[in-house]
Write a protein that holds these residues in place. Structure first.
Motif, mmCIF file in Angstrom:
data_model
loop_
_atom_site.group_PDB
_atom_site.id
_atom_site.type_symbol
_atom_site.label_atom_id
_atom_site.label_comp_id
_atom_site.label_asym_id
_atom_site.label_seq_id
_atom_site.Cartn_x
_atom_site.Cartn_y
_atom_site.Cartn_z
ATOM 1 N N LYS A 66 0.850 -1.186 0.000
ATOM 2 C CA LYS A 66 0.000 0.000 0.000
ATOM 3 C C LYS A 66 0.887 1.238 0.000
ATOM 4 C CE LYS A 66 -4.108 -2.068 0.795
ATOM 5 N NZ LYS A 66 -5.349 -1.861 0.022
ATOM 6 N N TYR A 67 0.292 2.377 -0.359
ATOM 7 C CA TYR A 67 1.072 3.611 -0.284
ATOM 8 C C TYR A 67 1.217 4.071 1.160
ATOM 9 C CZ TYR A 67 2.474 8.477 -0.647
ATOM 10 O OH TYR A 67 3.137 9.672 -0.477
ATOM 11 N N ILE A 68 0.128 3.990 1.933
ATOM 12 C CA ILE A 68 0.191 4.481 3.305
ATOM 13 C C ILE A 68 -0.606 3.581 4.243
ATOM 14 C CG2 ILE A 68 -1.816 6.026 3.098
ATOM 15 C CD1 ILE A 68 -0.210 8.052 4.832
ATOM 16 N N SER A 69 -0.065 3.394 5.432
ATOM 17 C CA SER A 69 -0.744 2.673 6.511
ATOM 18 C C SER A 69 -0.947 3.638 7.669
ATOM 19 C CB SER A 69 0.090 1.483 6.993
ATOM 20 O OG SER A 69 0.280 0.526 5.978
ATOM 21 N N LEU A 70 -2.132 3.616 8.248
ATOM 22 C CA LEU A 70 -2.430 4.435 9.417
ATOM 23 C C LEU A 70 -2.647 3.507 10.603
ATOM 24 C CD1 LEU A 70 -3.425 6.080 6.804
ATOM 25 C CD2 LEU A 70 -4.658 7.497 8.435
ATOM 26 N N ILE A 71 -1.836 3.660 11.637
ATOM 27 C CA ILE A 71 -1.914 2.796 12.814
ATOM 28 C C ILE A 71 -2.569 3.570 13.945
ATOM 29 C CG2 ILE A 71 -0.575 1.594 14.588
ATOM 30 C CD1 ILE A 71 0.759 1.935 11.050
ATOM 31 N N LEU A 160 4.136 5.055 6.926
ATOM 32 C CA LEU A 160 3.374 4.556 8.068
ATOM 33 C C LEU A 160 3.129 5.706 9.039
ATOM 34 C CD1 LEU A 160 5.605 2.227 7.102
ATOM 35 C CD2 LEU A 160 4.407 0.915 8.835
ATOM 36 N N LEU A 161 1.868 5.970 9.301
ATOM 37 C CA LEU A 161 1.479 7.071 10.179
ATOM 38 C C LEU A 161 0.852 6.522 11.449
ATOM 39 C CD1 LEU A 161 0.887 10.254 10.469
ATOM 40 C CD2 LEU A 161 -1.421 9.640 9.709
ATOM 41 N N MET A 162 1.313 6.983 12.591
ATOM 42 C CA MET A 162 0.647 6.682 13.856
ATOM 43 C C MET A 162 -0.176 7.895 14.258
ATOM 44 S SD MET A 162 3.859 6.974 16.557
ATOM 45 C CE MET A 162 3.010 7.864 17.882
ATOM 46 N N LEU A 163 -1.399 7.647 14.691
ATOM 47 C CA LEU A 163 -2.269 8.737 15.125
ATOM 48 C C LEU A 163 -3.184 8.234 16.225
ATOM 49 C CD1 LEU A 163 -5.081 9.343 12.472
ATOM 50 C CD2 LEU A 163 -3.570 7.378 12.410
ATOM 51 N N ILE A 203 10.025 5.586 -2.207
ATOM 52 C CA ILE A 203 10.130 6.373 -0.983
ATOM 53 C C ILE A 203 10.245 5.457 0.231
ATOM 54 C CG2 ILE A 203 7.631 6.532 -0.591
ATOM 55 C CD1 ILE A 203 10.224 9.338 -0.018
ATOM 56 N N SER A 204 9.694 4.253 0.141
ATOM 57 C CA SER A 204 9.754 3.311 1.259
ATOM 58 C C SER A 204 11.173 2.840 1.547
ATOM 59 C CB SER A 204 8.868 2.094 0.972
ATOM 60 O OG SER A 204 9.278 1.444 -0.221
ATOM 61 N N ASP A 205 12.077 3.016 0.581
ATOM 62 C CA ASP A 205 13.456 2.547 0.747
ATOM 63 C C ASP A 205 14.344 3.549 1.482
ATOM 64 O OD1 ASP A 205 12.866 0.228 -0.757
ATOM 65 O OD2 ASP A 205 13.166 1.337 -2.622
ATOM 66 N N ILE A 206 13.821 4.754 1.729
ATOM 67 C CA ILE A 206 14.625 5.825 2.315
ATOM 68 C C ILE A 206 14.215 6.028 3.773
ATOM 69 C CG2 ILE A 206 15.326 8.233 2.095
ATOM 70 C CD1 ILE A 206 14.293 8.114 -0.804
ATOM 71 N N PRO A 207 15.114 5.867 4.725
ATOM 72 C CA PRO A 207 14.738 6.033 6.135
ATOM 73 C C PRO A 207 14.594 7.506 6.530
ATOM 74 C CG PRO A 207 17.071 5.485 5.958
ATOM 75 C CD PRO A 207 16.523 5.428 4.567
ATOM 76 N N LYS A 256 2.832 10.898 14.084
ATOM 77 C CA LYS A 256 4.180 10.730 13.535
ATOM 78 C C LYS A 256 4.120 9.848 12.293
ATOM 79 C CE LYS A 256 6.584 11.002 18.026
ATOM 80 N NZ LYS A 256 5.415 11.201 18.904
ATOM 81 N N MET A 257 5.005 10.141 11.349
ATOM 82 C CA MET A 257 5.050 9.367 10.114
ATOM 83 C C MET A 257 6.467 8.871 9.861
ATOM 84 S SD MET A 257 3.949 10.484 6.210
ATOM 85 C CE MET A 257 2.197 10.630 6.605
ATOM 86 N N PHE A 258 6.551 7.652 9.365
ATOM 87 C CA PHE A 258 7.841 7.034 9.075
ATOM 88 C C PHE A 258 7.790 6.380 7.697
ATOM 89 C CE2 PHE A 258 6.721 6.725 13.532
ATOM 90 C CZ PHE A 258 7.807 7.303 14.169
#
Length: 335
Positions: A66-71, A160-163, A203-207, A256-258
């Motif tokens: 997926k492009y984005i996950s929201l936790i 990955l976004l935590m909210l 973009i997922s490969d870049i920390p 926060k997003m990672f």
């Protein structure tokens, strides 16, 4: 006079015993947590309430789907969760309708709730399908940090976004964090430069880590909070500064997003399970050399906050564990 000296000696002795006991407890607990058991945990499954089939959880080590996950960590949130998830899903669906390449998932982690949080969460799975909304049940209460860690380890997103489950920060503010991650990727890693990147580079490969911040609201908060709350918060910020160093003014904002690469490094190492895992994330970002950006987000006070004055001792306990664990090298960091 002799009696006073005797009383003073007794008090000093008792104080030394207490301090020694606390220090021993900290060292023993830090030693107990010296191993991170993330790699030993049996992969959980997601349950599809419509078909009753079990869906195997993916791993943070798998390629992004997926492009984005929201936790969303949730503990006794049956009343606040529906509004927050409805708002979140409306935003995600509208964005997906405009951009066909935009894919998403929402992972609700029920941290051992004693109310109807799990039922409320599964209602959203029924409504939006298990591909878009997933629920992880922890069984018992572990703490916000552990709930987020669990969600991160089984997310499928490039980002990955935590909210928080209370909706204190509007979900569309994720675009601020997302945009800054792309800015850092272009500036520091030349992401998007066709001359220096192959087509498989994502973009997922870049920390990179992006921290939502309420620091811009601090002046107003200082004016409205009780003096002792300000004193305690200033003291906590000082302890955080001594423990994790400078760089992030608001470590405790729950937004926060990672990137996937950053989340893989951070959440396979984080050990704190409750409120101070945010501070450990800052420490680990610095250790790994992961770029951090702090972005102001809109935030509003929502009734029913789980953080109170009694949380301060627990925060100090976790910071002490973290300091002892890393400084004594009992806590190994795995690359």
């Amino acid at each position: 006079m002799g009696l006073l000296f005797t009383v003073a000696e007794v008090l000093i002795s008792l104080l030394c015993i207490v301090l020694l006991g606390v220090l021993s407890a900290i060292v023993l607990e830090a030693y107990r947590r010296r191993h991170n058991h993330a790699h030993l945990e049996a992969p959980p499954v997601f349950e599809d309430p419509n078909s009753l089939k079990k869906v195997q959880c993916p791993s943070i080590h798998d390629p992004a789907e997926k492009y984005i996950s929201l936790i969303v960590p949730a503990y006794n949130e049956e009343h606040r969760l529906p509004g927050a998830i409805d708002e979140t899903m409306n935003y995600l669906q509208q964005r997906a309708a405009k951009d066909k390449s935009f894919s998403y998932e929402v992972i609700i982690v029920d941290d051992g709730s004693k109310d109807e949080t799990a039922r409320v969460a599964f209602n959203f799975v029924k409504k939006h399908t298990v591909d878009n909304v997933r629920v992880i049940l922890l069984g018992r209460n572990h703490g916000k940090g552990e709930a987020i860690r669990k969600g991160m380890l089984h997310a499928r997103g490039e980002l990955l976004l935590m909210l928080d489950a209370d909706g204190a920060t509007k979900v569309n503010d994720l675009e601020k964090l997302e945009n800054q991650i792309h800015v850092v990727a272009r500036q520091d890693f030349h992401y998007g430069d066709s001359a220096s990147n192959d087509s498989s580079f994502r973009i997922s490969d870049i920390p990179i880590a992006a921290f939502g911040s309420r620091a811009h609201l601090e002046e107003k908060a200082l004016a409205t909070r009780k003096w002792y709350r300000n004193f305690l918060m200033k003291g906590f910020h000082l302890v955080v500064l001594l423990t994790a160093g400078s760089g992030i003014r608001d470590t405790q904002c729950g937004f926060k997003m990672f990137t996937r690469a950053a989340a893989r490094k951070l959440f396979t190492n984080v050990r704190l399970k409750r409120w101070c895992f945010d501070v450990e994330l800052v420490f680990l970002c610095k250790w790994f050399g992961i770029p951090m950006v702090e972005i102001s987000v809109n935030w509003s006070e929502i009734p029913g906050s789980k953080v109170n004055m009694l949380s301060i001792p627990n925060m100090l306990w976790e910071l002490a564990l973290m300091s002892v664990g890393y400084r004594t090298r009992m806590w190994k960091i795995h690359c």
